[in-house]
Scaffold this motif. Structure first.
Motif, short mmCIF file in Angstrom:
data_model
loop_
_atom_site.label_atom_id
_atom_site.label_comp_id
_atom_site.label_asym_id
_atom_site.label_seq_id
_atom_site.Cartn_x
_atom_site.Cartn_y
_atom_site.Cartn_z
N GLN A 102 -1.38 3.70 4.18
CA GLN A 102 -1.56 3.10 5.50
C GLN A 102 -2.33 1.78 5.43
O GLN A 102 -3.09 1.54 4.50
CB GLN A 102 -2.33 4.05 6.42
N ALA A 103 -2.13 0.98 6.45
CA ALA A 103 -2.96 -0.21 6.68
C ALA A 103 -4.01 0.21 7.71
O ALA A 103 -3.66 0.64 8.82
CB ALA A 103 -2.13 -1.37 7.20
N LEU A 104 -5.27 0.13 7.36
CA LEU A 104 -6.35 0.61 8.20
C LEU A 104 -7.21 -0.56 8.67
O LEU A 104 -7.50 -1.48 7.90
CB LEU A 104 -7.22 1.60 7.42
N ALA A 135 0.83 -1.20 0.00
CA ALA A 135 0.00 0.00 0.00
C ALA A 135 0.87 1.25 0.00
O ALA A 135 0.55 2.23 -0.69
CB ALA A 135 -0.94 0.00 1.21
N PHE A 136 1.96 1.21 0.75
CA PHE A 136 2.84 2.37 0.80
C PHE A 136 3.45 2.65 -0.57
O PHE A 136 3.47 3.79 -1.04
CB PHE A 136 3.95 2.17 1.84
N GLY A 137 3.95 1.61 -1.22
CA GLY A 137 4.56 1.77 -2.53
C GLY A 137 3.56 2.28 -3.57
O GLY A 137 3.87 3.19 -4.35
N LEU A 138 2.37 1.70 -3.56
CA LEU A 138 1.33 2.16 -4.48
C LEU A 138 0.95 3.61 -4.20
O LEU A 138 0.75 4.40 -5.11
CB LEU A 138 0.10 1.27 -4.38
N ALA A 139 0.86 3.93 -2.92
CA ALA A 139 0.48 5.30 -2.55
C ALA A 139 1.49 6.30 -3.07
O ALA A 139 1.12 7.37 -3.56
CB ALA A 139 0.36 5.41 -1.03
#
Length: 102
Positions: free
Chosen positions: A74-76, A2-6
């Motif tokens: 983030q992981a939510l 998710a961080f990389g995609l963000a």
């Protein structure tokens, strides 16, 4: 991930998050415990479980948030989004975040 995609999507105004549901009360889980959506509360192991719709409501809430980019990367946890976004599970409850048995 998710961080990389963000990081890649941020310049385009697109958010990327990872969502973590709690103990899911899917049709398969209900079948495993020999119950259904109407009688799941009779099964102690399903206490605090949530439906797939709860996760869907988290997705819809994030998608409708004009400031969603603040969450990007983030992981939510679904249950932690319910109160600030004001959504509930199909039965009107807000199950607590999943906590594995000790």
């Amino acid at each position: 991930m998710a961080f990389g995609l963000a990081e890649e999507l941020r310049p385009h105004g697109v958010a990327a998050v990872a969502l973590s549901p709690g103990h899911m009360r899917t049709e398969h889980v209900l079948q495993h415990f020999g119950t259904d959506q109407q009688r799941w509360r009779d099964v102690p192991e399903l206490a605090g479980s949530e439906t797939p719709e709860y996760l869907g409501r988290a997705v819809a809430s994030l998608a409708g948030d004009p400031d969603v980019l603040r969450h990007s990367g983030q992981a939510l946890i679904v249950a932690e989004l319910a109160r600030p976004y004001g959504f509930t599970d199909v039965d009107g409850t807000q199950p607590l975040p999943f906590s594995p048995p000790s």
